[in-house]
Design a protein around this motif. Sequence first.
Motif, mmCIF file in Angstrom:
data_model
loop_
_atom_site.group_PDB
_atom_site.id
_atom_site.type_symbol
_atom_site.label_atom_id
_atom_site.label_comp_id
_atom_site.label_asym_id
_atom_site.label_seq_id
_atom_site.Cartn_x
_atom_site.Cartn_y
_atom_site.Cartn_z
ATOM 1 N N ASN B 19 0.819 -1.216 0.000
ATOM 2 C CA ASN B 19 0.000 0.000 0.000
ATOM 3 C C ASN B 19 0.851 1.265 0.000
ATOM 4 O O ASN B 19 0.374 2.347 0.319
ATOM 5 N N TYR B 20 2.123 1.051 -0.331
ATOM 6 C CA TYR B 20 3.049 2.194 -0.305
ATOM 7 C C TYR B 20 2.812 3.084 -1.515
ATOM 8 O O TYR B 20 2.784 2.624 -2.657
ATOM 9 N N ASP B 21 2.645 4.343 -1.249
ATOM 10 C CA ASP B 21 2.485 5.296 -2.353
ATOM 11 C C ASP B 21 3.829 5.944 -2.629
ATOM 12 O O ASP B 21 4.410 6.558 -1.724
ATOM 13 N N PRO B 22 4.352 5.781 -3.859
ATOM 14 C CA PRO B 22 5.628 6.422 -4.144
ATOM 15 C C PRO B 22 5.542 7.930 -3.986
ATOM 16 O O PRO B 22 4.475 8.522 -4.163
ATOM 17 N N LYS B 23 6.668 8.511 -3.650
ATOM 18 C CA LYS B 23 6.703 9.957 -3.417
ATOM 19 C C LYS B 23 6.264 10.710 -4.675
ATOM 20 O O LYS B 23 6.655 10.356 -5.784
ATOM 21 N N GLN B 24 5.468 11.715 -4.458
ATOM 22 C CA GLN B 24 5.047 12.566 -5.569
ATOM 23 C C GLN B 24 5.947 13.796 -5.616
ATOM 24 O O GLN B 24 6.268 14.358 -4.572
ATOM 25 N N TYR B 25 6.370 14.156 -6.801
ATOM 26 C CA TYR B 25 7.269 15.302 -6.959
ATOM 27 C C TYR B 25 6.554 16.437 -7.672
ATOM 28 O O TYR B 25 5.883 16.213 -8.674
ATOM 29 N N ASP B 26 6.720 17.633 -7.140
ATOM 30 C CA ASP B 26 6.203 18.816 -7.829
ATOM 31 C C ASP B 26 7.239 19.348 -8.809
ATOM 32 O O ASP B 26 6.915 20.070 -9.744
ATOM 33 N N ASP B 27 8.480 19.012 -8.546
ATOM 34 C CA ASP B 27 9.585 19.610 -9.284
ATOM 35 C C ASP B 27 10.155 18.591 -10.285
ATOM 36 O O ASP B 27 10.603 17.517 -9.894
ATOM 37 N N PRO B 28 10.133 18.930 -11.576
ATOM 38 C CA PRO B 28 10.551 17.944 -12.590
ATOM 39 C C PRO B 28 12.027 17.548 -12.479
ATOM 40 O O PRO B 28 12.389 16.392 -12.728
ATOM 41 N N LEU B 29 12.860 18.498 -12.105
ATOM 42 C CA LEU B 29 14.293 18.184 -11.980
ATOM 43 C C LEU B 29 14.534 17.236 -10.809
ATOM 44 O O LEU B 29 15.276 16.260 -10.921
ATOM 45 N N GLU B 30 13.900 17.534 -9.689
ATOM 46 C CA GLU B 30 14.053 16.686 -8.514
ATOM 47 C C GLU B 30 13.526 15.277 -8.798
ATOM 48 O O GLU B 30 14.141 14.278 -8.413
ATOM 49 N N GLU B 31 12.420 15.201 -9.509
ATOM 50 C CA GLU B 31 11.856 13.898 -9.857
ATOM 51 C C GLU B 31 12.812 13.115 -10.755
ATOM 52 O O GLU B 31 13.033 11.919 -10.558
ATOM 53 N N ALA B 32 13.383 13.818 -11.726
ATOM 54 C CA ALA B 32 14.312 13.141 -12.650
ATOM 55 C C ALA B 32 15.519 12.590 -11.903
ATOM 56 O O ALA B 32 15.926 11.441 -12.114
ATOM 57 N N LEU B 33 16.080 13.397 -11.024
ATOM 58 C CA LEU B 33 17.281 12.954 -10.300
ATOM 59 C C LEU B 33 16.967 11.784 -9.362
ATOM 60 O O LEU B 33 17.793 10.897 -9.163
ATOM 61 N N ALA B 34 15.769 11.798 -8.801
ATOM 62 C CA ALA B 34 15.420 10.749 -7.834
ATOM 63 C C ALA B 34 14.993 9.458 -8.510
ATOM 64 O O ALA B 34 15.217 8.370 -7.975
ATOM 65 N N THR B 35 14.397 9.571 -9.679
ATOM 66 C CA THR B 35 13.779 8.370 -10.252
ATOM 67 C C THR B 35 14.500 7.816 -11.484
ATOM 68 O O THR B 35 14.375 6.622 -11.769
ATOM 69 N N LEU B 36 15.220 8.657 -12.220
ATOM 70 C CA LEU B 36 15.886 8.139 -13.418
ATOM 71 C C LEU B 36 17.212 7.477 -13.045
ATOM 72 O O LEU B 36 17.921 7.948 -12.160
ATOM 73 N N PRO B 37 17.576 6.396 -13.734
ATOM 74 C CA PRO B 37 18.859 5.757 -13.437
ATOM 75 C C PRO B 37 20.028 6.566 -13.987
ATOM 76 O O PRO B 37 19.840 7.489 -14.794
ATOM 77 N N VAL B 38 21.221 6.191 -13.551
ATOM 78 C CA VAL B 38 22.437 6.873 -13.996
ATOM 79 C C VAL B 38 22.511 6.947 -15.522
ATOM 80 O O VAL B 38 23.018 7.912 -16.082
ATOM 81 N N SER B 39 21.977 5.932 -16.174
ATOM 82 C CA SER B 39 22.062 5.886 -17.632
ATOM 83 C C SER B 39 21.345 7.062 -18.297
ATOM 84 O O SER B 39 21.548 7.308 -19.489
ATOM 85 N N ALA B 40 20.531 7.794 -17.542
ATOM 86 C CA ALA B 40 19.889 8.978 -18.116
ATOM 87 C C ALA B 40 20.904 10.097 -18.343
ATOM 88 O O ALA B 40 20.664 11.024 -19.112
ATOM 89 N N ILE B 41 22.032 10.019 -17.645
ATOM 90 C CA ILE B 41 23.110 11.001 -17.844
ATOM 91 C C ILE B 41 24.130 10.374 -18.778
ATOM 92 O O ILE B 41 24.498 9.209 -18.607
ATOM 93 N N GLN B 42 24.595 11.159 -19.736
ATOM 94 C CA GLN B 42 25.567 10.621 -20.692
ATOM 95 C C GLN B 42 26.827 10.122 -19.961
ATOM 96 O O GLN B 42 27.382 10.834 -19.124
ATOM 97 N N SER B 43 27.251 8.898 -20.283
ATOM 98 C CA SER B 43 28.478 8.382 -19.652
ATOM 99 C C SER B 43 29.458 7.797 -20.668
ATOM 100 O O SER B 43 30.532 7.321 -20.290
ATOM 101 N N THR B 44 29.091 7.819 -21.923
ATOM 102 C CA THR B 44 29.999 7.318 -22.959
ATOM 103 C C THR B 44 30.176 8.389 -24.025
ATOM 104 O O THR B 44 29.290 9.229 -24.190
ATOM 105 N N PRO B 45 31.259 8.377 -24.782
ATOM 106 C CA PRO B 45 32.368 7.439 -24.669
ATOM 107 C C PRO B 45 33.239 7.743 -23.458
ATOM 108 O O PRO B 45 33.109 8.799 -22.848
ATOM 109 N N TYR B 46 34.115 6.808 -23.142
ATOM 110 C CA TYR B 46 35.108 7.073 -22.103
ATOM 111 C C TYR B 46 36.487 6.721 -22.646
ATOM 112 O O TYR B 46 36.610 5.961 -23.612
ATOM 113 N N ALA B 47 37.517 7.277 -22.044
ATOM 114 C CA ALA B 47 38.893 7.004 -22.476
ATOM 115 C C ALA B 47 39.548 6.091 -21.443
ATOM 116 O O ALA B 47 39.617 6.439 -20.267
ATOM 117 N N GLY B 48 39.984 4.948 -21.885
ATOM 118 C CA GLY B 48 40.630 3.988 -20.996
ATOM 119 C C GLY B 48 42.121 3.915 -21.259
ATOM 120 O O GLY B 48 42.610 4.358 -22.306
#
Lengths: 155, 166
Positions: B19-48
């Motif tokens: 019966n848990y209600d997930p947190k509701q966000y009024d702020d789109p940026l805060e919602e994105a940071l809390a709910t989107l995975p790291v893959s939403a931020i560009q991480s490639t290419p990388y230099a090894g």
Amino acid sequence: MGLHQNMTAEPVGRLELRQPPLCGPTDSVRTAIEQMRAKRLGCVIVVDTEQKPLGLFAESKLTQLLAEDPARLDDPVCDHLTNPWPCVRESDPIAMVLGAMQAANVRFIGVLDKDGRVVGLTGQKGLMEYVSEHFPQQVMVQRVGSPPPAEREGA
Amino acid sequence: MSSQLPKSSSDEFQDPLENYDPKQYDDPLEEALATLPVSAIQSTPYAGIDPNTPISEAIQRLAGLQVACLLVEEQQKLLGVFSDRDALDKVALEYDEMKDRPVRDVMTSRPVFVYDSDSSAAVLTVMAVHGFRHVPVVSSSDGKIVGIVSPHRVTGFLQSYFETKQ
């Protein structure tokens, strides 16, 4: 208010500003490096006699110098400044720091008083600290086994 | 004789979060940071880079690629990072003595990383708490390097919410 609104409404002075090392334009790059090491920061601000900024010397420029010719560490630092270098006022909204960093692809932003003198430095770390205040649970659950926090800005 | 106990209504699993209600966000940026995975931020290419690469070559790579951080890797497993901060702190004033040594001698070992399944906010808090500007991203399934989140990539992600989602 949410993060987005806060960044638009709150001033830069609300961020944790750092006191940057300052150099004169005739100081050498070596001197600048020593200052950066002493302050554990990745940049030095070069100022004139009135403490107004002439530009920024950052570690990215240092890497370029080492790759080109390490003897250039004896050059005056003013020969190797990032210029133009974005600065903001203490009263500007925090979102302006984000915009300046993104537009100029820099990690350090100077903060000036109303007379144009350097009062501090902000940038990625200050901004991330501010954003993280909105995610206290994430801060509390930093992965066990991670190295202890370093007393420095950047890696 | 059966080893199974008779089922009763009290044995049935009761999910405490059903019966848990997930947190509701009024702020789109805060919602994105809390709910989107790291893959939403560009991480490639990388230099090894290989850990045995001479420091002088690692410096050339940083400068040539115009990046601030190399991931030191062995068979796609993360050993450390070598950044322009390492060059400043450990190489710049000692360049002649250091240039031929392997990069593993001056890399930042055991760097803090995030898993690709972590939330976007996790990257930002690593930057804030640990003071690292570059955060490697590692696969939660096989432990191999996925990429790296840089300051420019993070600010790009944040900035997109100021340009289009006001």
